[in-house]
Each structure stands twice: as structure tokens, then as C-alpha cells.
Scaffold this motif. Structure first.
Motif, PDB file in Angstrom:
ATOM      1  N   GLU A  82     -69.675 -42.096  38.429  1.00  0.00           N
ATOM      2  CA  GLU A  82     -69.479 -40.676  38.170  1.00  0.00           C
ATOM      3  C   GLU A  82     -70.758 -39.890  38.414  1.00  0.00           C
ATOM      4  O   GLU A  82     -70.720 -38.762  38.913  1.00  0.00           O
ATOM      5  CB  GLU A  82     -68.971 -40.484  36.743  1.00  0.00           C
ATOM      6  N   LEU A  83     -71.893 -40.477  38.069  1.00  0.00           N
ATOM      7  CA  LEU A  83     -73.163 -39.803  38.352  1.00  0.00           C
ATOM      8  C   LEU A  83     -73.343 -39.583  39.843  1.00  0.00           C
ATOM      9  O   LEU A  83     -73.908 -38.567  40.275  1.00  0.00           O
ATOM     10  CB  LEU A  83     -74.321 -40.612  37.782  1.00  0.00           C
TER      11      LEU A  83
ATOM     12  N   VAL B  43     -80.820 -31.098  36.500  1.00  0.00           N
ATOM     13  CA  VAL B  43     -81.169 -30.785  35.118  1.00  0.00           C
ATOM     14  C   VAL B  43     -79.962 -30.955  34.194  1.00  0.00           C
ATOM     15  O   VAL B  43     -80.119 -31.325  33.015  1.00  0.00           O
ATOM     16  CB  VAL B  43     -81.756 -29.364  34.996  1.00  0.00           C
ATOM     17  N   TYR B  44     -78.738 -30.711  34.711  1.00  0.00           N
ATOM     18  CA  TYR B  44     -77.549 -30.828  33.876  1.00  0.00           C
ATOM     19  C   TYR B  44     -77.014 -32.256  33.814  1.00  0.00           C
ATOM     20  O   TYR B  44     -76.074 -32.531  33.062  1.00  0.00           O
ATOM     21  CB  TYR B  44     -76.459 -29.883  34.381  1.00  0.00           C
ATOM     22  N   LEU B  45     -77.622 -33.156  34.575  1.00  0.00           N
ATOM     23  CA  LEU B  45     -77.243 -34.572  34.511  1.00  0.00           C
ATOM     24  C   LEU B  45     -78.170 -35.368  33.607  1.00  0.00           C
ATOM     25  O   LEU B  45     -77.936 -36.557  33.365  1.00  0.00           O
ATOM     26  CB  LEU B  45     -77.234 -35.175  35.920  1.00  0.00           C
ATOM     27  N   ALA B  46     -79.208 -34.717  33.109  1.00  0.00           N
ATOM     28  CA  ALA B  46     -80.149 -35.381  32.197  1.00  0.00           C
ATOM     29  C   ALA B  46     -79.574 -35.409  30.789  1.00  0.00           C
ATOM     30  O   ALA B  46     -79.130 -34.377  30.259  1.00  0.00           O
ATOM     31  CB  ALA B  46     -81.488 -34.637  32.214  1.00  0.00           C
TER      32      ALA B  46
ATOM     33  N   LEU C  14     -68.578 -34.901  32.117  1.00  0.00           N
ATOM     34  CA  LEU C  14     -69.789 -34.101  31.952  1.00  0.00           C
ATOM     35  C   LEU C  14     -69.531 -32.942  30.991  1.00  0.00           C
ATOM     36  O   LEU C  14     -70.354 -32.646  30.119  1.00  0.00           O
ATOM     37  CB  LEU C  14     -70.256 -33.570  33.307  1.00  0.00           C
ATOM     38  N   VAL C  15     -68.386 -32.302  31.128  1.00  0.00           N
ATOM     39  CA  VAL C  15     -68.017 -31.214  30.214  1.00  0.00           C
ATOM     40  C   VAL C  15     -67.949 -31.733  28.789  1.00  0.00           C
ATOM     41  O   VAL C  15     -68.410 -31.078  27.841  1.00  0.00           O
ATOM     42  CB  VAL C  15     -66.677 -30.587  30.634  1.00  0.00           C
ATOM     43  N   GLU C  16     -67.382 -32.924  28.614  1.00  0.00           N
ATOM     44  CA  GLU C  16     -67.297 -33.489  27.270  1.00  0.00           C
ATOM     45  C   GLU C  16     -68.681 -33.716  26.680  1.00  0.00           C
ATOM     46  O   GLU C  16     -68.915 -33.472  25.487  1.00  0.00           O
ATOM     47  CB  GLU C  16     -66.512 -34.797  27.297  1.00  0.00           C
ATOM     48  N   LYS C  17     -69.612 -34.161  27.493  1.00  0.00           N
ATOM     49  CA  LYS C  17     -70.976 -34.380  27.000  1.00  0.00           C
ATOM     50  C   LYS C  17     -71.621 -33.070  26.548  1.00  0.00           C
ATOM     51  O   LYS C  17     -72.398 -33.044  25.588  1.00  0.00           O
ATOM     52  CB  LYS C  17     -71.836 -35.011  28.107  1.00  0.00           C
TER      53      LYS C  17
END
Length: 568
Positions: A291-292, A302-305, A414-417
Motif C-alpha cells: 500500500e505504501l 510527509v503524509y506517509l510518515a 491512510l485516511v483511517e490512520k
């Protein structure tokens, strides 16, 4: 000697004055019959325009009295932007000193609502007997002023009229905007207007436009005033019957209150999600490598950190919304903004006067979305592109983002995170809001029947000052959320709906009904939670011609997974 069928026009008496206002030849038999024939033959629905309706000097006095002595209040909703005086029926309650400043205004009002003139209006329009109720005001549309599509059906209104008080020394031109626009019926949906108007009326000095108010038929709008220093000034009002018109359920206001829309797209189950809402793929800790890899092709690192996620989640938990600036990777965002800029320049939608045609930007891959009393914008219907190039149509680039990123299980996780909410089903589209043309209106068809997350990725052109031009809200284009107001809807009180359209408050979001206004910003993803308890309506405010380009976006809605099995 005058026959009974042609009464001698009377002088309107007011405050010791006797003033000839309406020209006698206007209401004579020859004029009345010619106007009735023109009215009946007019398209898209019966209407007429009376030229030189008033004595020039008298109407000039009306204009000057209003400018010098009448206070106008600024009003703005999702439907309009204007200055408006109080109802001229209230002139009867003025003190002697104030009334003495408005003798000709009162004379015109009294002449319009006199038995003779009401009989003339009835004869021209065939609308039947009109009551003596007075209902009119002075409206001023300064630069940016507008009124979106509606049918005028409220209460007992029977005939709508507008007398234009534009500057007689500066004849109004079509390129000034401010036209009265008339809409035909949508060929597919009964009692709804088409996307674009098919006829228009110039607001020329000393003319009067007139049409019968008909539910689901008399759709009209006032085009934006594009001028800097020529206010579009008019006296606008209605003649009334004693009873409401038949078919009031087809009226604009009633249709905006319906919680159904035959053109709404269905939600689609997202990859990896389970029918009923639970998502077995959702896990704690880092996102899976696969997924990454998907996200890394599109999303700013920055939004994947992992360190970013709790910060975003805290803000979202506190506000119920969050705006993620610079969301897409820089190289993808540059390609998209360059394509937006190129498309606007190609279509004449960059700086300068807007194009004269509402069809600009339409093509094999871009379709117009209506009906106009709810919305007007362009939707991309073509294919995505795998190799976006700067200067190309932004539609394929944004459609690729929609299909490959915003409907993916990777994005859902990602939204859930970042929100602790789990998207389960999705629907969305790529939109273009052209300056001087496009908008959506608040209506009950957008209310969420269950918790729903809006995700809107906004893009703008790359021209000088493109971002700054949209700040502050004065030029529209912002997405607004407001509380739904059910008072007066349905039941016994439906026929006595308040005689104003519902207001979302001003562009700064300071009214009690306003919840959130999100100004357009390039490469910004906005996340907003809506549910059945808060009952949030939403709309994109009409985009003024004053901005240097279109608002482009990918607008997604997500239904959310059940959290019954989550720990408290």
C-alpha cells in the motif's frame, strides 16, 4: 371621449404631488394587444419586455430619490449576492420628513399596483385577477452581484416584474453581464430547468420585463454584473393572487427540500472492504509495503510518515475537519496545475472578461451537470492518463488520481490512520467550476443518511496570484457547510413557507447557521465528517468572474465502516 375599455391613465397622487409615471400609450389597446401576442409567443416560456414604460424625467427622479434617500442592505446566500432595500409597501409607514424625500418612488409604486395597471398586467399575461397586495423592492447588483436559477414560486406570487433603473447616460451592453436569463425545461426531467439559459433580457434603462410565476416552469437567473462601476439597479417585485398557484410541489424551494436526487451516483464498495462495513484489512501499526508503494506514487511523503498521523488525527478529532496542504507529490501537482492553467487560457477563462457562451469547455470528455436550480459545473467523463504532461487537459490527470488513489484500499487505510475513520464505499467525480458561470446550491439531497466523509482535492491554475485571488470569500468558489433547517418543511405549514430562500450566512462563516467555509487552494485535500445527527448541507459558492481561472477538484464521498467491534 374614451371608451370603457381604455380608461384614462390617472395621475398617481402622493404627499400633495400628482405625477404622471407610466406612459399612457403603454396601457392602450394597441400596445396591450401587441404585448399579449409577444408574451404568448415568447420562448422558453411566456414573457415580455415593455420599452419606455415610464416618463423619462419621472423615472429619472425615481432613480435619484432612491440613490439619495433609500438605505440598501447587503445580502448574500448560496443563491445570490446583492444590495436590497426594504419592501416599498413600507413607504406608507414613513414619517412626514422621510416620505417627502420619496414622492416619485411612492408615485411609481402606487401606479404599478393601481387597479388599472393590475388589469393591464392581467390582460397581457392571462393570469387572472390580481390582488392589491404590494410586494416590491429596489435591488442593486454591484460588481459580482448575481442571482442563481430559481422559479420565484413562493406563497401567492402570480407575476414577476423588473423595472430597470440602470444609468440612462451609459446604455447597458451585453458584455457588462447582468442579463435576466430564462431557462427551458430539462428534456429528461419534468419540472426542472436545463443546464443553460436559452433566452436573455438586457437590463436597459426604462424597460420592464414581466412573466407569470409558474411552478417548475418560470426558471430564471440574473447573470453576474461584470462591470466595476456600473451598478445594475432595478425595482423588482410581484403581483399576487389571493391563492397559491397549482402545482406548488414542483417549485424550486420545495425541490431543494427533497432528500432524493435521480442523478446521484451510487456508492461503490472499495477494494478490500466487506459488505456491511467491517474491513478485515485494517491493522494497527505501519501500512503494508504494497500500500505504501501505491501511495508513494501520488502522495507527498510527509503524509506517509507515521509521526504525521496522530497530529492530523488530533486536529480532525477536535474540528471534525482538516485541510492537508500540498497533498500530492510536487511533480504531480506541478503537472496538474500547469494543465489547469493551460486549459483556462485555451478556453478564455484566464484573466479578462469571461466568454459569452456557457458551452465553453464542453467537449467529448467534459459534460455539463445540472439542473441549474441545484448546480452547474462540468464533469470529466473521459479516461485517465498514465503519463501526464504539463499543458495537457487536467481531466485525465485528475481522473487518474481519482481512480488509482482515492478509491484504493491504500488510501482508505491512510485516511483511517489520519482520522480513525474507515472508508467502506466511495463515489466521486472530477469537476470544473468555470469563473462567471458555475456553482452548486445547498439542498437536502446532499444530506447524509449515515456517517459520511467528504474528501475534496482542489486544484487551481499556476498563473500569477492564482492562490491569493481566492482568499477571503468575496469571489466565491469556496466550499461551504451549513446546518440544515427543517422548520416549515412539509406538513400543514408547507404552503406558508417563509418568503425568503434559506441563507448560509456570509462568506466569512459568521452566521449561526454557518459551520465551515473552505477556500480553494491548489493541491489541498479537505476532509470533512458529516452524519445524520448534524445534518450538514454543503455547496460550492458561485465562482465570480473576478478570479483568474477555474476551480478544479476531485470530489469524493465515503460511507464509513461500522465500529461496533472497536475498543472504546
Amino acid at each position: 371621449m374614451t371608451s370603457d375599455s381604455e380608461p384614462v391613465p390617472k395621475k398617481a397622487k402622493t404627499a400633495g404631488h400628482a405625477v404622471d409615471i407610466i406612459r399612457p400609450s403603454v396601457t392602450g389597446t394597441e400596445s396591450r394587444e401587441a404585448l399579449a401576442a409577444a408574451y404568448k409567443a415568447a420562448q422558453p416560456y411566456p414573457h415580455c419586455v415593455i420599452t419606455d414604460i415610464c416618463e423619462h424625467d419621472a423615472l429619472a427622479a425615481v432613480r435619484e430619490e432612491i440613490i439619495s434617500n433609500v438605505q440598501a442592505t447587503y445580502k448574500e446566500t448560496d443563491l445570490f449576492n446583492m444590495f436590497q432595500t426594504g419592501d416599498l409597501a413600507n413607504l406608507d409607514g414613513l414619517d412626514a420628513e422621510s416620505a417627502a424625500k420619496l414622492p416619485t418612488v411612492r408615485a411609481l409604486r402606487d401606479a404599478l399596483y393601481s387597479p388599472d395597471f393590475r388589469a393591464f398586467v392581467s390582460a397581457v399575461t392571462g393570469c387572472g385577477e390580481l390582488s392589491d397586495r404590494t410586494d416590491c423592492a429596489c435591488n442593486v447588483h454591484a460588481r459580482g452581484g448575481h442571482l442563481l436559477c430559481h422559479d420565484d414560486v413562493i406563497g401567492t406570487r402570480a407575476v414577476s416584474f423588473i423595472i430597470y433603473l440602470t444609468d440612462p447616460e451609459r446604455p447597458w451592453k451585453a458584455e457588462n453581464g447582468g442579463l435576466l436569463e430564462l431557462y427551458p425545461q430539462d428534456p429528461e426531467l419534468k419540472s426542472q430547468p436545463a443546464v443553460f439559459p436559452s433566452a436573455s433580457v438586457l437590463p436597459l434603462w426604462n424597460t420592464m420585463a414581466m412573466f407569470a410565476v409558474q411552478p417548475g416552469v418560470s426558471f430564471h437567473s440574473i447573470q453576474e454584473n461584470f462591470t466595476v462601476d456600473q451598478p445594475r439597479m432595478s425595482i423588482q417585485g410581484w403581483f399576487h393572487r389571493d391563492t397559491p398557484p397549482e402545482g406548488a410541489d414542483s417549485a424550486t424551494l420545495r425541490q431543494l427540500q427533497l432528500q432524493s436526487d435521480p442523478r446521484t451516483r451510487d456508492f461503490q464498495l472499495m477494494p478490500g472492504a466487506q459488505p456491511g462495513g467491517s474491513d478485515a484489512a485494517a491493522t494497527a501499526g505501519p501500512l503494508p509495503e504494497a500500500e505504501l508503494e501505491v501511495l508513494a506514487r501520488y502522495v507527498n511523503p510527509v503524509y506517509l510518515a507515521e509521526a504525521t498521523w496522530p497530529k492530523v488525527a488530533a486536529r480532525f478529532r477536535e474540528e471534525g475537519s482538516v485541510q492537508l496542504q500540498a497533498f500530492l507529490k510536487p511533480e504531480l501537482a506541478r503537472a496538474a496545475t500547469a494543465a489547469c492553467q493551460a486549459a483556462d487560457e485555451r478556453d478564455g477563462l484566464g484573466e479578462g472578461p469571461p466568454p459569452a457562451s456557457y458551452t465553453v469547455g464542453l467537449g467529448p470528455s467534459w459534460e455539463a451537470v445540472g439542473p441549474a436550480f441545484k448546480q452547474r459545473y462540468l464533469r470529466y467523463s473521459g479516461e485517465p492518463t498514465c503519463t501526464p504532461e504539463a499543458g495537457s487537459d487536467p481531466g485525465p490527470i485528475l481522473e487518474r488520481v481519482r481512480e488509482e488513489l482515492l478509491t484504493s484500499s491504500a488510501f482508505a487505510h491512510l485516511v483511517e490512520k489520519m482520522t480513525t475513520l474507515r472508508p467502506c464505499t466511495a463515489r466521486g467525480e472530477v469537476r470544473r467550476f468555470r469563473r462567471g458561470m458555475d456553482y452548486t446550491v445547498a439542498h437536502h439531497g446532499v444530506l447524509a443518511a449515515a456517517p459520511c466523509l467528504d474528501a475534496v482535492l482542489c486544484m487551481l491554475g499556476s498563473g500569477p496570484g492564482a492562490g491569493e485571488a481566492w482568499e477571503g470569500g468575496e469571489v466565491g468558489g469556496y466550499e461551504a457547510y451549513m446546518l440544515a433547517d427543517d422548520e416549515g418543511e412539509g406538513g400543514a405549514g408547507a404552503a406558508e413557507t417563509a418568503e425568503v430562500y434559506r441563507s448560509p450566512g456570509d462568506a466569512a462563516g459568521e452566521s449561526e447557521s454557518g459551520v465551515l467555509n473552505i477556500s480553494p487552494a491548489a493541491n489541498c485535500l479537505s476532509l470533512v465528517l458529516r452524519d445524520e445527527e448534524t445534518e450538514l448541507l454543503k455547496f460550492v459558492k458561485y465562482v465570480s468572474a473576478a478570479v483568474p481561472g477555474s476551480r478544479w477538484d476531485v470530489a469524493m464521498e465515503y460511507q464509513l465502516a461500522d465500529d461496533d467491534d472497536d475498543e472504546e
